[in-house]
Write an enzyme that holds these catalytic residues in place. Structure first.
Site, PDB file in Angstrom:
ATOM      1  N   ASP A   1     -15.370   9.043   9.199  1.00 35.06           N
ATOM      2  CA  ASP A   1     -14.490   8.042   8.877  1.00 35.06           C
ATOM      3  C   ASP A   1     -13.115   9.051   8.709  1.00 35.06           C
ATOM      4  OD1 ASP A   1     -14.540   4.989   7.772  1.00 35.06           O
ATOM      5  OD2 ASP A   1     -12.759   6.099   7.057  1.00 35.06           O
TER       6      ASP A   1
ATOM      7  N   ARG B   1       0.866  -1.129  -0.106  1.00 34.14           N
ATOM      8  CA  ARG B   1       0.129   0.025   0.069  1.00 34.14           C
ATOM      9  C   ARG B   1       1.041   1.343   0.047  1.00 34.14           C
ATOM     10  NH1 ARG B   1      -5.315  -1.591   3.372  1.00 34.14           N
ATOM     11  NH2 ARG B   1      -5.911  -3.299   2.152  1.00 34.14           N
TER      12      ARG B   1
END
Length: 279
Positions: free
Chosen positions: A148, A42
């Site tokens: 979030d 990632r």
């Protein structure tokens, strides 16, 4: 600092530990050594975007552009898996137990917090459940706050556009009431209708912040399949915050794979991963 070419080597232990410490400090996500390969893949995705050729160089870039880059770092690390009506028993409980109680009490306003909302399916499912319960009835003022830490998933949630495979769990009557079906170039997509979209407000929020910006308490808090990524200290801190922000007669919903045992004594078990405050 930015390389002309991108020749990324394997993530070494030293760099992994440095990134792991930053990620934990900023998000509360505790990455085990088993997650090294995931972190490497990632980070490499983000480094290619920046044309940075080594993890050490990216760490230096992060330190020099911290306030802006830390958001992109957390975005690339976080895991976001959600779906409409996931863990459906919770929405049954909401419809059959919680809402009849509030209706009997003639509540004029319902405030709901969907913490760790990801791409929005859970928040919209809450809205659909409330919409169905109050259909043909006098609906209270409904406010759903969905938060979030990942700005990318919030953008998706705000757009409210989903592929047909994401909404197949719903029958045709629900789709017609709450979604617009795409045609032509948009065939295979469904967009949340305005009436449903107006119920939900999406905001970025780090659940490990010491102070949250919300001024009022909530009747219901959903935080499902989020704290499994936190260590125990972070979980204890978060549930103290939830206790502070939940009304005395409110409900806390956590994921079916999660538990408050040995984490918090502030809540009493009500069944099906649902809790109420200990007063």
């Amino acid at each position: 600092m930015v390389s002309a070419g991108v020749l990324i080597k394997e993530l070494g232990e030293h760099d992994f530990e440095r990134f792991r410490e930053v990620i934990y400090r900023e998000s509360g996500i505790k990455l085990s050594p088993m997650k090294k390969a995931l972190v490497q893949s990632r980070l490499m995705r983000r480094m290619r975007e920046l044309r940075i050729g080594s993890f050490e160089e990216y760490y230096e870039y992060l330190q020099g552009n911290y306030n802006a880059e830390i958001i992109d770092l957390i975005n690339c690390i976080t895991t976001n898996k959600t779906e409409f009506f996931r863990e459906a028993a919770h929405f049954d409980y909401l419809r059959n137990t919680v809402l009849p109680q509030y209706e009997k009490e003639k509540r004029k306003e319902l405030r709901i917090w969907c913490a760790g909302c990801s791409t929005g399916e859970e928040a919209y499912t809450i809205g659909i459940t409330l919409g169905e319960y109050y259909r043909g009835k006098e609906m209270p003022q409904i406010r759903i706050l969905a938060t979030d830490i990942d700005t990318r998933v919030l953008d998706t949630a705000q757009r409210g556009v989903y592929r047909d495979e994401s909404v197949r769990v719903m029958d045709e009557s629900l789709l017609k009431r709450y979604f617009l079906r795409g045609t032509g170039d948009n065939a295979g997509y469904f967009r949340v209708k305005e009436d449903l979209g107006r119920l939900v407000t999406f905001r970025r929020l780090n659940l490990l912040d010491d102070v949250f910006p919300m001024k009022k308490k909530f009747n219901i808090i959903f935080c499902r399949n989020v704290v499994i990524y936190f260590d125990k200290d972070s979980q204890v801190k978060l549930f103290k915050q939830f206790y502070r922000y939940l009304e005395d007669d409110g409900y806390l919903f956590i994921g079916h794979s999660e538990t408050l045992t040995s984490v918090s004594e502030l809540f009493a078990f009500r069944g099906k991963s649902i809790y109420g405050k200990v007063l």
